[in-house]
Design a protein around this motif. Structure first.
Motif, short mmCIF file in Angstrom:
data_model
loop_
_atom_site.label_atom_id
_atom_site.label_comp_id
_atom_site.label_asym_id
_atom_site.label_seq_id
_atom_site.Cartn_x
_atom_site.Cartn_y
_atom_site.Cartn_z
N GLU B 69 0.81 -1.22 0.00
CA GLU B 69 0.00 0.00 0.00
C GLU B 69 0.85 1.28 0.00
O GLU B 69 0.47 2.28 -0.59
N TYR B 70 2.02 1.25 0.63
CA TYR B 70 2.85 2.46 0.72
C TYR B 70 3.55 2.75 -0.61
O TYR B 70 3.85 3.88 -0.93
N CYS B 71 3.85 1.71 -1.35
CA CYS B 71 4.46 1.90 -2.66
C CYS B 71 3.41 2.29 -3.71
O CYS B 71 3.72 2.96 -4.69
N ASP B 73 0.56 4.11 -3.10
CA ASP B 73 -0.06 5.40 -2.81
C ASP B 73 0.64 6.54 -3.55
O ASP B 73 1.77 6.91 -3.23
N ARG B 76 2.20 9.77 -1.78
CA ARG B 76 3.42 9.76 -0.96
C ARG B 76 4.60 10.33 -1.73
O ARG B 76 4.64 10.31 -2.96
N ILE B 90 7.78 -0.50 9.97
CA ILE B 90 6.94 0.40 9.15
C ILE B 90 5.68 0.75 9.94
O ILE B 90 5.25 1.90 9.98
N GLU B 94 4.47 4.43 10.82
CA GLU B 94 3.15 4.90 10.38
C GLU B 94 2.32 5.42 11.55
O GLU B 94 1.52 6.33 11.38
N GLN B 100 5.65 10.80 5.26
CA GLN B 100 4.86 10.69 4.03
C GLN B 100 5.66 10.15 2.85
O GLN B 100 5.19 10.17 1.72
N ARG B 102 8.52 7.11 1.15
CA ARG B 102 8.48 5.67 0.86
C ARG B 102 9.32 4.91 1.87
O ARG B 102 10.10 5.50 2.62
N TYR B 103 9.20 3.58 1.83
CA TYR B 103 9.96 2.74 2.75
C TYR B 103 10.87 1.77 2.01
O TYR B 103 10.69 1.50 0.82
#
Ligand SMILES: [Zn+2]
Ligand SMILES: [Zn+2]
Lengths: 248, 198
Positions: B69-71, B73, B76, B90, B94, B100, B102-103
Motif C-alpha cells: 500500500e505504501y508503494c 499510494d 506519498r 513500518i 506509520e 509521508q 516511501r519505505y
C-alpha cells in the motif's frame, strides 16, 4: 534466590520472547555468563543501553535454574568509540567472537579478562593499523590459553630450528616452528619468512599496551595475520564468523 | 515421552523465535484442549499466510497485493526513503503519522559476530531504487542498538558518494530498545529531529 555480583564485558545479545534478551558476557570471576535481561527491548527499560556489546558492566544477578537473571547492571566503560566507528567495530567484533568461542562457563579467567579489556582500550585509542592490533591480541590470547607458539626449539623433537635469518616451517599441529628433519611429520606445515618469525616473536614479547611500537611492515601484516588466524582456527576447532566481514 | 503427534507439534513450535521447549509444550497442550474448529482456524491462518502474503517487490514490506500500500499510494513523496530493518518497523513509523515518504525493508541488521553481513540485507535492492535520481534523502531508521548503528554507518559509507542526504533518527530514542516498542510521540520527535550521519 541466591544472588551474586560480577564485573563483565557484554559479548553478544539474543532476543528472547516478547521483550527480553539473553545477554552473553565474559567475566574474570566466572568466565562466560549467560543471563536474561527482562524487558530490555522496551524503550523505557531500566537497562537502557547498558547491556550492548562492548559495554563493561557491574552486575547483580539472581542465580536461576538454567539461566541467571540480571537484576542490576551499571556501566563502567561503554567503549562507545568502538561502536561509533565502523572499522573499529569490525575488528572489535572479531575480538569479542574469539572470547565468546574460547570462554567457558564457571571458569575463573582473570588474565584473559584483563587481556581483552586492554585490547579494547587499545582499539578505542587507535587511529589506524587495527589489523596489527588484532593479530597481536590473537597471539597473546593463544599464549594465555597455553598455545604460545614454539619459536626457539622444534616442538616435535626438541631439535634446532633454522637460524633466525632463514625461513622456516610453521606447524599448527605441533604449535610452532619445526626443524628440517621433522618436516615429514606434518604435511600441512606452512613456510614462514624470517621477517614473519621475527614479528611473531616481537609481538609475544611486547606488552599489548605498547603494540604501536611493533614495526610490522605493511606488506607483512596480511601474512602474519593469516598465519595467526589459521593457528587460532586450528586450536579453536571452530570457524569464526566475523573475520570475513573485515573487508566490508 | 509424549505420543508422536504431540512431540511433533512441540518440535515445530520450539523452532519459533523466543519459544523454548517449556513454552512449546504449554502451547501444544493448549491446542490439544481447544475444540477442532479453533485448531483448524489456526492451521488455516498459517497456511493462508504462506499462500497469500508476499514481499512487496519494490520495498520488501509484507503485502497480500502485487505491490504494497505504501508503494502504491501516489500521494506519498518519492524523494524520501525511510530504511527499516523489519516490516513491523513500518507499522511503528506509520503510527507517528509524520512520515509521508516511501519505505525500504532491509530484512536484518549487520552483525559480524552472528555471521550477518551486508550481502544478507536488501542493500543492492535499495541502491537500485536510487538509480533514477528521484530520491534525495535516505532516513536510516534501523534499531537504536549496536547492529542498527553498524548498519547505518555501513549504508552511509555506501550511499554518501552518491551525493544524497543521509539522516538518522534523533538520539531521543533510548539505546538498546527496539523501534517497534517506541511510543509514537518519541518516535515522531526522533523523526523530526533527525540528524545528518557523520
Ligand atoms: Zn624436529
Ligand atoms: Zn512496497
Amino acid at each position: 534466590m541466591p544472588t551474586y555480583k560480577a564485573k563483565a564485558i557484554v559479548l553478544n545479545t539474543f532476543k528472547l520472547g516478547e521483550a527480553d534478551k539473553i545477554v552473553v558476557m565474559f567475566s574474570g570471576s566466572k568466565g562466560k555468563i549467560r543471563a536474561v535481561a527482562k524487558g530490555i527491548r522496551k524503550t523505557k527499560s531500566k537497562f537502557g543501553g547498558t547491556l550492548e556489546p562492548f559495554s563493561v558492566v557491574d552486575l547483580l544477578l539472581y542465580e536461576g535454574k538454567s539461566l541467571d537473571i540480571i537484576q542490576q547492571a551499571e556501566i563502567i566503560m561503554s567503549f562507545k568509540e568502538i561502536r561509533a566507528d565502523l572499522e573499529k567495530y569490525k575488528y572489535g567484533s572479531v575480538m569479542l567472537e574469539l572470547i565468546d568461542k574460547v570462554a567457558q562457563e564457571r571458569e575463573e579467567s582473570y588474565e584473559v579478562f584483563s587481556l581483552v579489556l586492554a585490547a579494547l582500550q587499545c582499539l578505542k585509542e587507535a587511529d589506524a593499523d587495527y589489523q596489527t592490533l588484532l593479530t597481536v591480541f590473537q597471539l597473546k590470547l593463544m599464549a594465555e590459553l597455553g598455545y604460545r607458539p614454539h619459536l626457539a626449539r622444534c616442538p616435535a623433537c626438541g631439535g634446532e630450528v633454522p637460524a633466525a635469518n632463514e625461513q622456516a616451517l610453521f606447524s599448527f599441529r605441533f604449535g610452532g616452528l619445526i626443524c628440517d628433519s621433522c618436516r615429514d611429520k606434518d604435511a600441512d606445515a606452512v613456510d614462514v619468512s624470517a621477517a614473519t618469525r621475527a614479528q611473531i616473536e616481537q609481538a609475544l614479547e611486547t606488552p599489548l599496551a605498547r603494540w604501536k611500537e611493533l614495526d610490522f611492515k605493511v606488506e607483512n601484516v596480511r601474512g602474519i595475520a593469516r598465519l595467526t588466524e589459521l593457528f587460532v582456527a586450528y586450536h579453536l576447532d571452530r570457524k569464526l564468523k566475523s573475520p570475513r566481514f573485515l573487508d566490508m | 515421552m509424549y505420543a508422536t503427534p504431540i512431540s511433533e507439534l512441540i518440535d515445530e513450535l520450539s523452532k519459533l523465535p523466543g519459544i523454548g521447549p517449556k513454552s512449546a509444550q504449554r502451547l501444544a497442550f493448549h491446542i490439544l484442549k481447544t475444540n477442532r474448529a479453533e485448531a483448524e482456524r489456526l492451521a488455516e491462518a498459517i497456511v493462508h499466510l504462506k499462500d497469500k502474503v508476499k514481499f512487496c517487490p519494490v520495498c520488501y514490506n509484507v503485502t497480500d497485493e502485487p505491490v504494497c500500500e505504501y508503494c502504491r499510494d501516489s500521494r506519498r513523496d518519492d524523494s524520501v526513503i525511510c530504511v527499516v530493518e523489519e516490516p513491523k518497523d513500518i507499522v511503528a513509523m506509520e503510527r507517528t503519522g509524520e512520515f509521508q515518504g516511501r519505505y525500504h525493508v532491509l530484512g536484518a541488521a549487520i552483525s559480524p559476530i552472528d555471521g550477518v553481513g551486508p550481502e544478507d540485507l536488501r542493500i543492492k535492492e535499495l541502491l537500485k531504487r536510487l538509480e533514477d535520481g528521484r530520491v534525495v534523502e535516505i532516513i536510516v531508521a534501523t534499531n537504536p542498538n549496536i547492529e542498527g548503528e553498524a548498519t547505518a554507518m555501513y549504508l552511509t559509507k555506501l550511499i554518501r558518494p552518491l551525493g544524497l542526504r543521509i539522516t538518522r533518527l534523533a538520539s531521543g530514542l533510548p539505546v538498546g530498545g527496539d523501534l517497534e516498542y517506541a511510543d509514537e510521540v518519541t518516535l515522531g520527535s526522533a523523526l523530526r529531529g533527525r540528524r545528518e550521519m557523520p
